[in-house]
Motif scaffolding. Structure first.
Motif, PDB file in Angstrom:
ATOM      1  N   PRO A  40      28.187 -20.973   4.700  1.00  0.00           N
ATOM      2  CA  PRO A  40      29.082 -19.698   3.777  1.00  0.00           C
ATOM      3  C   PRO A  40      29.766 -21.120   2.984  1.00  0.00           C
ATOM      4  O   PRO A  40      29.793 -20.901   2.092  1.00  0.00           O
ATOM      5  CB  PRO A  40      29.656 -18.943   5.032  1.00  0.00           C
ATOM      6  N   ALA A  41      30.741 -21.318   4.374  1.00  0.00           N
ATOM      7  CA  ALA A  41      31.653 -21.872   3.606  1.00  0.00           C
ATOM      8  C   ALA A  41      32.061 -23.156   3.077  1.00  0.00           C
ATOM      9  O   ALA A  41      32.973 -23.798   4.268  1.00  0.00           O
ATOM     10  CB  ALA A  41      32.997 -21.241   4.436  1.00  0.00           C
ATOM     11  N   GLY A  42      31.442 -23.907   2.725  1.00  0.00           N
ATOM     12  CA  GLY A  42      31.535 -25.668   3.122  1.00  0.00           C
ATOM     13  C   GLY A  42      30.200 -25.610   1.802  1.00  0.00           C
ATOM     14  O   GLY A  42      29.281 -25.181   2.122  1.00  0.00           O
ATOM     15  N   LYS A  43      29.834 -27.391   2.123  1.00  0.00           N
ATOM     16  CA  LYS A  43      28.251 -27.947   1.923  1.00  0.00           C
ATOM     17  C   LYS A  43      27.674 -28.717   3.126  1.00  0.00           C
ATOM     18  O   LYS A  43      26.308 -29.031   3.083  1.00  0.00           O
ATOM     19  CB  LYS A  43      29.435 -28.946   1.297  1.00  0.00           C
ATOM     20  N   GLN A  44      28.198 -28.085   4.027  1.00  0.00           N
ATOM     21  CA  GLN A  44      27.349 -28.713   5.097  1.00  0.00           C
ATOM     22  C   GLN A  44      26.554 -27.707   5.540  1.00  0.00           C
ATOM     23  O   GLN A  44      25.978 -26.796   5.191  1.00  0.00           O
ATOM     24  CB  GLN A  44      28.044 -28.995   6.076  1.00  0.00           C
ATOM     25  N   LEU A  45      24.833 -28.474   6.143  1.00  0.00           N
ATOM     26  CA  LEU A  45      23.386 -28.430   6.292  1.00  0.00           C
ATOM     27  C   LEU A  45      24.091 -27.264   7.398  1.00  0.00           C
ATOM     28  O   LEU A  45      24.597 -27.828   8.229  1.00  0.00           O
ATOM     29  CB  LEU A  45      22.660 -28.932   6.593  1.00  0.00           C
ATOM     30  N   ALA A  46      23.681 -25.830   7.874  1.00  0.00           N
ATOM     31  CA  ALA A  46      23.162 -25.162   8.646  1.00  0.00           C
ATOM     32  C   ALA A  46      22.060 -25.533  10.172  1.00  0.00           C
ATOM     33  O   ALA A  46      21.522 -25.616   9.174  1.00  0.00           O
ATOM     34  CB  ALA A  46      23.237 -23.600   8.534  1.00  0.00           C
ATOM     35  N   ASN A  47      22.719 -26.138  11.166  1.00  0.00           N
ATOM     36  CA  ASN A  47      21.952 -26.237  12.199  1.00  0.00           C
ATOM     37  C   ASN A  47      22.331 -25.310  13.439  1.00  0.00           C
ATOM     38  O   ASN A  47      21.222 -25.978  14.365  1.00  0.00           O
ATOM     39  CB  ASN A  47      22.393 -27.299  12.480  1.00  0.00           C
ATOM     40  N   HIS A  48      23.398 -24.450  12.903  1.00  0.00           N
ATOM     41  CA  HIS A  48      22.808 -23.323  13.954  1.00  0.00           C
ATOM     42  C   HIS A  48      23.414 -22.485  13.816  1.00  0.00           C
ATOM     43  O   HIS A  48      23.893 -22.219  12.870  1.00  0.00           O
ATOM     44  CB  HIS A  48      24.608 -23.552  15.647  1.00  0.00           C
ATOM     45  N   ALA A  49      22.909 -20.888  14.498  1.00  0.00           N
ATOM     46  CA  ALA A  49      23.381 -19.674  14.825  1.00  0.00           C
ATOM     47  C   ALA A  49      22.891 -18.741  14.956  1.00  0.00           C
ATOM     48  O   ALA A  49      23.373 -18.857  16.467  1.00  0.00           O
ATOM     49  CB  ALA A  49      21.587 -18.870  13.660  1.00  0.00           C
ATOM     50  N   LEU A  50      24.529 -17.856  14.591  1.00  0.00           N
ATOM     51  CA  LEU A  50      25.002 -17.256  16.345  1.00  0.00           C
ATOM     52  C   LEU A  50      24.172 -15.495  15.810  1.00  0.00           C
ATOM     53  O   LEU A  50      24.422 -15.059  14.629  1.00  0.00           O
ATOM     54  CB  LEU A  50      26.613 -17.041  15.818  1.00  0.00           C
ATOM     55  N   VAL A  51      23.853 -15.050  16.542  1.00  0.00           N
ATOM     56  CA  VAL A  51      22.661 -13.373  16.088  1.00  0.00           C
ATOM     57  C   VAL A  51      23.463 -12.555  17.383  1.00  0.00           C
ATOM     58  O   VAL A  51      23.659 -13.052  18.437  1.00  0.00           O
ATOM     59  CB  VAL A  51      21.496 -13.612  16.597  1.00  0.00           C
ATOM     60  N   HIS A  52      23.949 -11.153  16.114  1.00  0.00           N
ATOM     61  CA  HIS A  52      24.090 -10.416  17.295  1.00  0.00           C
ATOM     62  C   HIS A  52      23.105  -9.055  17.545  1.00  0.00           C
ATOM     63  O   HIS A  52      22.518  -9.095  16.380  1.00  0.00           O
ATOM     64  CB  HIS A  52      25.633  -9.540  16.429  1.00  0.00           C
ATOM     65  N   MET A  53      22.919  -8.272  18.519  1.00  0.00           N
ATOM     66  CA  MET A  53      21.823  -7.586  18.325  1.00  0.00           C
ATOM     67  C   MET A  53      22.919  -6.451  19.417  1.00  0.00           C
ATOM     68  O   MET A  53      22.953  -6.839  19.968  1.00  0.00           O
ATOM     69  CB  MET A  53      20.858  -8.150  19.180  1.00  0.00           C
ATOM     70  N   VAL A  54      22.494  -5.376  18.876  1.00  0.00           N
ATOM     71  CA  VAL A  54      23.207  -3.629  19.672  1.00  0.00           C
ATOM     72  C   VAL A  54      21.835  -3.525  20.163  1.00  0.00           C
ATOM     73  O   VAL A  54      21.014  -4.025  20.073  1.00  0.00           O
ATOM     74  CB  VAL A  54      23.797  -3.245  18.227  1.00  0.00           C
ATOM     75  N   ARG A  55      21.958  -2.618  21.103  1.00  0.00           N
ATOM     76  CA  ARG A  55      21.202  -1.899  21.746  1.00  0.00           C
ATOM     77  C   ARG A  55      21.443  -0.445  22.869  1.00  0.00           C
ATOM     78  O   ARG A  55      22.807  -1.339  23.401  1.00  0.00           O
ATOM     79  CB  ARG A  55      20.267  -2.940  22.839  1.00  0.00           C
TER      80      ARG A  55
END
Length: 203
Positions: A40-55
């Protein structure tokens, strides 16, 4: 999320956080006329994702609520920012976060120990007058324990085999009688530090 009519116990939730690696790549979203694949904040390619799940803790339901892209593993400081934002947003819709569950990645350990000041004696932090317990994923802890146990058994098995043979020769390394040239003494010298490190569960 319609939680206004829920009972108080039904509003108790756990937040599960997990990071995954992504394959770098770009795609064009024609409907929104934009190129996707960057952080989101830059020109770098994303290669990781931090996922939040609620249960739910007392009800059987779960929902992925957000993901955050990064180039490389996300820092503990950024995890903290996203985590506190999630807790605030859940509170705004009437949910109470009771526990945070993560794996034992280095960034998560840094988050717990350095940024949230949690210890074995105090495995929680307080945010917006809400006590939140921090917990390492039990399934990951179990897999780690099983791995350590397997290594322990395999090492002792090697020791046993090295000194439990009366044969003068064997196709397997050192699975024959000890002699000055058999290599047993050198092997034992290498194993002594490990043997000395073995302690019973009560020690």
């Amino acid at each position: 999320m319609k939680s206004a009519s829920w009972s108080e116990s039904s509003k108790l939730v756990a937040v599960v956080i997990d990071e995954m690696a992504l394959k770098e790549g770009l795609s064009y979203d024609k409907g929104r006329d934009l190129i996707e694949g960057f952080i989101p904040a830059g020109k770098q390619l994303a290669n990781h994702a931090l996922v939040h799940m609620v249960r739910g803790l007392t009800e059987k339901w779960k929902q992925a609520v957000g993901y955050f892209l990064s180039s490389g593993p996300i820092s503990a400081a950024d995890i903290k920012v996203h985590l506190l934002e999630c807790i605030t947003r859940f509170k705004d819709v009437g949910l109470k976060v009771v526990v945070i569950i993560v794996d034992q990645g280095s960034n998560n350990r840094n988050l717990f120990q350095s940024l949230l000041r949690c210890t074995i004696d105090k495995p929680f932090f307080v945010y917006n007058n809400n006590k939140v317990i921090l917990l390492y994923d039990p399934s990951h802890l179990l897999k780690k324990e099983v791995s350590h146990t397997a290594i322990f058994i395999n090492t002792f098995d090697k020791l046993f085999n090295r000194f439990n043979s009366c044969r003068l020769s064997s196709g397997a390394q050192m699975e024959y009688a000890l002699s000055e040239t058999s290599g047993h003494l050198e092997f034992l010298q290498k194993m002594l530090p490990w043997i000395r490190s073995v302690k019973s569960k009560g020690n």
